[in-house]
Design an enzyme around this catalytic site. Structure first.
Site: not given
Length: 474
Positions: A89, A164, A188
């Site tokens: 990420k 996210s 997330s």
């Protein structure tokens, strides 16, 4: 041999099996890390419309794969993930590779250090394919990014992959890498895992190295893996922690005490998710688990206090930029960060105190049950531009709705696992959520593996066949 099929013109569809199987094929010289890395990079380019990546790390990935290939060829000592292509990420620092955190502000930021988790996995031989798309500064659950474009769900690219860590979920589901490392402040990792039909773990708060991450909230943030199956989860967790998790992949859950919530974690979910959840309880019971009704010591007021913690600490992290006219935030993130100015020190301390109480109450609850089971989210993924969800004629903003269940265990810091549950509304995946007491990841491994081996093989086969040729938009 590695199973590579040809479909949709020249697109290579890769069935690499598990991480253990792929490493065995490397060792047997059936296929090489360079070949697999090239195939994964090709897929990232071929499925660029999914927008799963912000930065593709092509040159370095191939160099890393070449080094791994030499190690296998020479019989040298190999790392636990030697030659395994994964992604990170884009809020995890990567030395020499830009780390945008999905923002305009950090679009040119190039760290000179690795995040703790990145450093560990690099030392174990993992190949870094690149940095995945995400909600700006990880503060949202749609991954509808105003600067790099929305990440898209491989099952239907009109829908969000969750957030996210949405790019990580999409990448793993569509075989744009073997695994990905995400972060989780209120769900997330687990929300994208559920939305994309993969496996995601938020481990106990301090179990996985969390340095070198652009935080929302140091109190609530966790780092963890997204993978395709429980065996790969065991491998990734061993690489990240140095502990053996494979020994807990046991199908026998007879006598496992499964907490079935009477409140909160069973409230306000859509009919499709509720039906799948009820079926999962019967399935667990059929494996010999003992279902125990439990009262959940968490309310909507507590969810509000979690937001106080997240917004307060995010306001501190981004303080230097909030009031600068030249700082460009997306509309949703900018509004949230500015609202941090309105939270008092007393409110913040009250939230911290309640967090301690909730954690203690759940630890007490986990003396009565081994796991608590619920859906990950109350409904399936929504279309990318949707900002509100309606369940049983009750409208709710999408952020509050989707974090309602998973964020409980950010408040407690306890481990929580998302595995596929089936297809819910919009014919999109939803996830099953197992949570346990602090440092009881082995119990989650056992419960998840038993459920997977008995009830998810058909889902996995359909997922890997359908998403091998992931849909794209013109």
């Amino acid at each position: 041999m590695l199973n590579i099929m040809k479909e949709r013109g020249d697109v290579e569809l890769i069935n690499y099996g598990t991480i253990r199987e792929l490493k065995k094929r490397y060792e047997n010289k059936e296929i090489s890390p360079v070949e697999v890395t090239k195939q994964m990079l090709d897929r990232i380019h071929q499925f660029k419309d999914l927008n799963a990546f912000i930065t593709i790390n092509e040159e370095q990935a191939l160099r890393q794969a070449e080094l791994s290939e030499k190690k296998y060829a020479l019989g040298e000592q190999i790392g636990f993930l030697e030659g395994i292509p994964i992604s990170y990420k884009d809020n995890l620092y990567t030395d020499g590779l830009r780390t945008t955190s999905g923002s305009h502000i950090d679009e040119s930021f190039v760290p000179d250090v690795n995040a703790g988790a990145v450093e560990i996995l690099q030392s174990e031989g993992a190949v870094n394919l690149g940095k995945t798309n995400m909600h700006e500064f990880a503060f949202g659950i749609t991954s509808n990014n105003p600067f790099y474009g929305p990440a898209k769900n491989p099952w239907n690219p009109e829908y969000t992959p969750g957030g996210s860590s949405g790019g990580s979920g999409a990448a793993v589901a569509a075989s744009l890498g073997v695994a990905s490392i995400g972060t989780d402040t209120g769900g997330s990792i687990r929300i994208p895992a559920a939305a994309c039909g993969v496996v995601g773990l938020k481990a106990t708060h301090d179990l996985i190295a969390s340095s070198g991450v652009k935080n929302i909230s140091w109190t609530l943030d966790h780092v963890g893996p997204l993978v395709k199956n429980m065996d790969d989860l065991a491998v990734m967790m061993e690489a990240l922690t140095g502990e053996d998790y494979a020994g807990f992949l046991n199908e026998d859950i007879r006598g496992l005490r499964v907490g079935v919530p009477n409140n909160y974690l069973n409230e306000q979910m859509d009919e499709e998710t509720a039906a799948l959840y009820e079926k999962s309880l019967e399935q667990l019971k059929s494996l010999g688990a003992v279902l125990v009704e439990v009262d959940i010591p968490f309310t909507n007021d507590d969810l509000g206090l979690l937001t106080v913690l997240a917004v307060s600490e995010a306001g501190y992290v981004h303080d230097a930029y909030i009031d600068k006219p030249e700082s460009r935030f997306g509309a949703d993130v900018g509004a949230v960060l500015k609202s941090s100015r309105d939270i008092s020190a007393l409110q913040y301390m009250q939230a911290l105190k309640r967090k301690e109480e909730v954690q203690e109450q759940f630890e007490e609850l986990f003396t009565k049950v081994d796991v608590i089971v619920s859906p990950v989210t109350p409904t399936s993924s929504q279309k990318i531009e949707v900002e509100e969800v309606t369940i049983h004629e009750q409208a709710e903003d999408i952020f509050s709705a989707m974090i309602r269940y998973p964020s409980v265990f950010n408040m407690t810091g306890q481990p929580a696992l998302s595995i596929p549950l089936g297809f819910g509304a919009n014919e999109l995946p939803v996830g099953l959520h197992f949570a346990a007491a602090s440092y009881c990841e082995p119990i989650l491994m056992r419960a998840g593996f038993a459920y997977e081996q008995n009830f998810l093989k058909e889902f996995y086969a359909k997922r890997d066949q359908m998403l091998a040729a992931a849909p794209t938009l013109s």
